[in-house]
Design a protein around this motif. Structure first.
Motif, short mmCIF file in Angstrom:
data_model
loop_
_atom_site.label_atom_id
_atom_site.label_comp_id
_atom_site.label_asym_id
_atom_site.label_seq_id
_atom_site.Cartn_x
_atom_site.Cartn_y
_atom_site.Cartn_z
N GLN A 109 47.04 38.82 33.38
CA GLN A 109 47.30 39.21 32.00
C GLN A 109 47.12 38.05 31.02
O GLN A 109 46.85 38.27 29.84
CB GLN A 109 48.73 39.74 31.85
N ILE A 141 41.27 36.63 41.98
CA ILE A 141 40.54 37.63 42.76
C ILE A 141 40.54 37.28 44.25
O ILE A 141 40.74 38.16 45.09
CB ILE A 141 39.11 37.80 42.24
N TYR A 144 43.91 37.99 45.74
CA TYR A 144 44.06 39.42 45.97
C TYR A 144 43.32 39.82 47.25
O TYR A 144 43.84 40.55 48.09
CB TYR A 144 43.52 40.21 44.77
N LEU A 145 42.10 39.34 47.40
CA LEU A 145 41.30 39.69 48.58
C LEU A 145 41.94 39.15 49.85
O LEU A 145 41.91 39.80 50.90
CB LEU A 145 39.87 39.16 48.43
N GLN A 148 44.63 41.40 50.78
CA GLN A 148 44.06 42.61 51.38
C GLN A 148 43.68 42.36 52.83
O GLN A 148 43.88 43.23 53.70
CB GLN A 148 42.80 43.04 50.61
N GLN A 152 44.98 44.38 55.95
CA GLN A 152 44.11 45.08 56.89
C GLN A 152 44.38 44.65 58.31
O GLN A 152 44.40 45.47 59.23
CB GLN A 152 42.65 44.80 56.56
N HIS B 79 35.70 44.61 50.10
CA HIS B 79 36.27 43.27 50.02
C HIS B 79 35.23 42.19 50.24
O HIS B 79 35.23 41.15 49.57
CB HIS B 79 37.44 43.13 50.98
N PHE B 108 37.14 44.96 39.88
CA PHE B 108 38.43 44.45 40.32
C PHE B 108 39.56 45.28 39.70
O PHE B 108 40.52 45.64 40.37
CB PHE B 108 38.56 42.98 39.95
N ALA B 111 39.72 48.45 41.58
CA ALA B 111 40.29 48.28 42.91
C ALA B 111 41.80 48.10 42.85
O ALA B 111 42.52 48.51 43.75
CB ALA B 111 39.65 47.08 43.62
N THR B 112 42.28 47.46 41.79
CA THR B 112 43.71 47.19 41.69
C THR B 112 44.40 48.15 40.74
O THR B 112 45.55 47.98 40.39
CB THR B 112 43.96 45.75 41.18
N ARG B 117 45.75 48.55 31.79
CA ARG B 117 46.51 47.40 31.32
C ARG B 117 45.56 46.30 30.86
O ARG B 117 45.76 45.64 29.84
CB ARG B 117 47.40 46.88 32.45
#
Lengths: 413, 434
Positions: A109, A141, A144-145, A148, A152, B79, B108, B111-112, B117
């Motif tokens: 943000q 990013i 985040y990956l 993930q 997984q 990914h 992205f 995906a999220t 927002r």
């Protein structure tokens, strides 16, 4: 907020006249005292057409008024630059703090505002800001990956047992708890076996982690193990239970020896057959923590960009190229994973040998994985992109930068 | 809390050990400053030098591959591709890198599930940082180096002047975000007509608050300019609308003795897709003498329920746009950077936001000229541009770098004019009457 406000002072751009030139040049482009009424038409007929130049500035006041305005704006710009620089740095640190705490949403943000305030074509503070913003964006990013990937790997797993070979304060684990707690299929138990040199530290770490887990309502157990993994004689000491999925977290320190014996460790790993091994390289020359590294890098590159700013014009394409191609990448490295001195390639080669020696076999990336890789490769043009297969690994490169290394390992029987 | 050891597992390289039955791909994250490996024992594979692959457009292939994987919900592939895009993208690099960056942002967000927002944040940040000076500078610079916006202005002004010839009381309703950059030349044309200068009432309809605050500064300037030109002038800004769809005939205060022209520059696309026909009907109810419509030539609307198709069209359009920006501006231009950043709002809106959910902004779902024509024909009849106006537009285009041209539509049913960049139609202008 951080106690870092005192860190910001040396990062302010000095009022280099050249820093203002980019702003003042854009000012000049808007400076038109009269409406340009030149007509292309050779037509003697009085009828006027509407193809007259459209770039008409509505400031129809006289020259003098303009000069005065510009002077006022000039000094206002200098003041504004200082406060913009300050705000920019504050936001960068705030964002970095969020990233350090794995608060990716809030970090994301903040990025648009950071981006608006920065530019690779502006003052040195703006230029530094631009590359750090980009690096943070990239980092968000990839974090985040990474999350993930963990999810997984642990998909469908009910009982996780993490063996952390050097747990210290265990600050990476609350992030994992959070991930596992927010899955639709809630994790049934998490156990952490933490190794370290001091039983006191281990106990306090265990306590803290237990608090985190209880806040998230996850059944949690901590097992401290004083000593080094290389000295573990008996696998039973690790207390592996049936039905658990084992994750080994292995941090490499360049200053001290974690495992006691890497070879023994590897042998243990091959016996353990963990589902996932996470290997971290920590370059202590950059302060250890992400945040420390970030602030240090901010200082360093601010000075560097300042120095470059002194020598070249604000709109210098050469400077932009150097900053973007070289420093931009370096900054990304620091923010993204490690430091610029990471010789990841050497490490991989080394670990490849080590893994092989204890019974891991590299899996040739033929078949599905290679098909996937070559599918991706097929998209790349001949120029600039390379896919190199070496000792069973695929390395994707761009120009002479190595981007990714893919390798596959399985236990040989 | 002592943070000296806060290396999270996210900073790690992963070795994912699989059981012997299946082989997995493991990605080890690396820094990008490593030296080239030694060449021995290496089988190097280079991508095939086929015609298709050697045009350097890696970004679009990776992006489309990723969009496809998303629609197929293939999370491993998603990914991998997001990872690669993240490594290669940069907002400060070449066109491929930029496209990768901005489209990665929307992928992205999708995906999220954070598109809404993200969009709101982008809007609020833009509102905070845009000032009259910065926006004015930006628009003027863009108009100086590219006919992207001036094309529509010249075509529309020409058509309007011809349609309103002989009228004494003009009322132009300007539904656009052009910040009145279109009007000085029209005012000048009105002032220098042979016959008596007509009275002009200009009502500007704005929706976004960025434009609202800027319009406050524009009002006195416009009035001063009209005085200078000697045109009897009345100027009104209509704000306070949340959506263009809320605009009504009553609120516009049109009078029976006025000759009305409605000028829609990029306005129709801002109306919610479901409300477009009603909006056109509202315009019809104003009983205008002429309606000028200018829109960017892209279709983000008919495919809005097909993610990959919509993605491809979006990518196609912005690839042209970014290429145009790169060739029009200097390499170190802040204005170009600002225009590129503005694209991220539309891209996120179209690709990562749910139309059903109100994100507090205008729609960005562009339609092609042929699609708008179908809707407009329900209320209006198309008007051909006169030769004079076509000449004017050609003269305008000659002032810019090469690459631009004017195309008249092919079929008998086709309407309007197209601005093309490197043979691709990019902006559509048209004229309508009741």
């Amino acid at each position: 907020m951080l106690h870092s406000s005192n860190l910001l002072a040396p990062l302010l751009p000095h009022n280099n006249k050249r820093n203002n030139s980019s702003s003042s040049s854009t000012m000049n482009s808007g400076k038109r005292a009269t409406v340009d009424l030149t007509s292309e038409a050779d037509d003697s007929v009085k009828r006027h057409r509407s193809h007259l130049p459209a770039t008409v500035d509505l400031s129809v006041s006289g020259e003098k008024e303009h000069e005065y305005e510009e002077e006022q704006l000039g000094s206002a710009i200098i003041e504004q630059e200082d406060s913009t620089g300050l705000r920019l740095l504050g936001l960068l640190l705030q964002c970095a703090e969020c990233v350090a705490m794995d608060n990716l949403d809030d970090a994301g943000q903040l990025l648009p505002e950071i981006a608006e305030l920065s530019s690779p074509f502006g003052s040195s503070a703006q230029r530094v800001g631009a590359y750090f913003a980009d690096a943070l964006s990239s980092r968000i990013i990839s974090s985040y990956l990474a999350n993930q990937a963990i999810q997984q790997a642990l998909d469908g797993v009910d009982h996780v047992h993490v063996i952390d070979l050097d747990i210290m304060q265990g600050l990476q684990w609350p992030g994992l708890f959070h991930i596992l707690a927010s899955r639709s299929r809630k994790i049934k138990s998490i156990r952490i076996t933490g190794l370290g040199q001091s039983m006191d530290l281990l106990n306090s770490t265990g306590q803290r982690l237990a608090e985190f887990a209880s806040a998230l309502n996850i059944p949690f157990q901590f097992q401290p193990l004083e000593g080094k993994i290389g000295n573990v004689k008996d696998l039973n000491q690790l207390g592996i239970k049936l039905g658990e999925t084992v994750v080994v977290h292995w941090m490499h320190h360049c200053l001290y020896d974690i495992t006691g014996s890497d070879v023994v460790t590897l042998r243990l790993l091959s016996l353990l057959r963990p589902k996932l091994i996470t290997i971290v390289e920590q370059d202590l020359s950059h302060g250890g923590s992400f945040l420390g590294r970030f602030v240090e890098a901010l200082h360093y590159y601010s000075a560097l960009f300042d120095a470059l700013g002194d020598g070249l014009a604000a709109d210098s394409v050469e400077r932009h190229t150097v900053e973007q191609q070289l420093f931009g990448y370096e900054i990304r490295n620091i923010v993204a994973v490690g430091g610029p001195k990471r010789t990841g390639e050497v490490k991989v080669e080394r670990w490849g040998d080590e893994l092989t020696r204890v019974g891991f076999r590299p899996v040739s990336l033929a078949g599905n994985p290679a098909a996937q890789a070559s599918l991706l490769l097929g998209m790349f043009p001949w120029q600039g992109y390379t896919l190199v297969e070496e000792s069973g690994w695929l390395k994707l490169g761009w120009k002479d930068l190595s981007l990714l290394t893919a390798s596959a390992w399985q236990f040989s029987d | 809390m002592d943070r000296t050891n806060s290396i999270s597992s996210k900073e790690a390289a992963f070795l994912h050990v699989t059981n012997p039955q299946n082989n997995g791909i493991h990605l080890e994250m690396q820094g990008t400053n490593c030296r080239q490996p030694q060449e021995s024992n290496i089988t190097g594979l280079r991508s095939p030098d086929s015609g298709e692959n050697s045009d350097g457009k890696w970004a679009s292939r990776l992006l489309i591959e990723c969009a496809t994987a998303m629609s197929e919900k293939d999370s491993t592939k998603i990914h991998h591709l997001l990872w690669m895009l993240n490594e290669l993208a940069s907002p400060y690099g070449d066109c491929d890198q930029k496209l990768a960056f901005y489209f990665l942002q929307s992928l992205f967000c999708k995906a999220t599930d954070s598109g809404q927002r993200c969009y709101k944040t982008l809007i609020s940040v833009a509102e905070k940082s845009h000032s009259f000076d910065s926006v004015r500078k930006l628009i003027l610079k863009f108009q100086e180096v590219s006919p992207w916006t001036t094309f529509g202005h010249v075509a529309s002004n020409g058509a309007m002047l011809e349609a309103l010839e002989g009228e004494n009381k003009l009322h132009i309703i300007d539904i656009s975000n052009t910040l009145c950059t279109q009007w000085p030349t029209l005012l000048e044309a009105l002032a220098t007509r042979n016959d008596e200068t007509p009275h002009l009432k200009l009502t500007v309809v704005v929706t976004t608050s960025i434009v609202e605050s800027v319009m406050k500064e524009i009002t006195p300037r416009m009035e001063k300019f009209a005085r200078l030109m000697g045109v009897p002038f009345e100027f009104r800004v209509m704000n306070g609308l949340n959506f263009l769809g809320e605009l009504t005939k009553d609120s516009l205060g049109v009078q029976d003795d006025e000759a009305i022209a409605v000028n829609c520059i990029g306005a129709l696309k801002r109306v919610d897709v479901e409300e477009r026909r009603a909006f056109i009907q509202m315009i019809q109810s104003l009983r205008p003498k002429v309606v000028t419509v200018v829109e960017e030539e892209a279709d983000f609307s008919s495919s809005r329920n097909d993610f990959v198709k919509c993605f491809e069209e979006c990518l196609r359009f912005y690839t042209i746009y970014f290429d145009m920006l790169e060739e029009s501006f200097a390499p170190t231009s802040n204005e170009r950077l600002m225009l590129e950043r503005e694209c991220s709002r539309s891209i996120v809106s179209v690709l990562a936001c749910d139309d059903e959910v109100d994100h507090g902004g205008d729609s960005e779902r562009r339609e092609r000229g042929s699609q708008w024509s179908v809707k407009l024909r329900e209320a209006f009849v198309p008007v051909r541009y006169s030769d004079d106006v076509v000449d004017d537009v050609n003269a305008l285009l000659r002032r810019y770098r090469t690459g631009w041209s004017l195309v008249l539509p092919a079929g008998a049913d086709d309407v309007g004019l197209y601005l093309t960049w490197k043979e691709e139609p990019v902006v559509w202008a048209s004229v309508w009457k009741p």
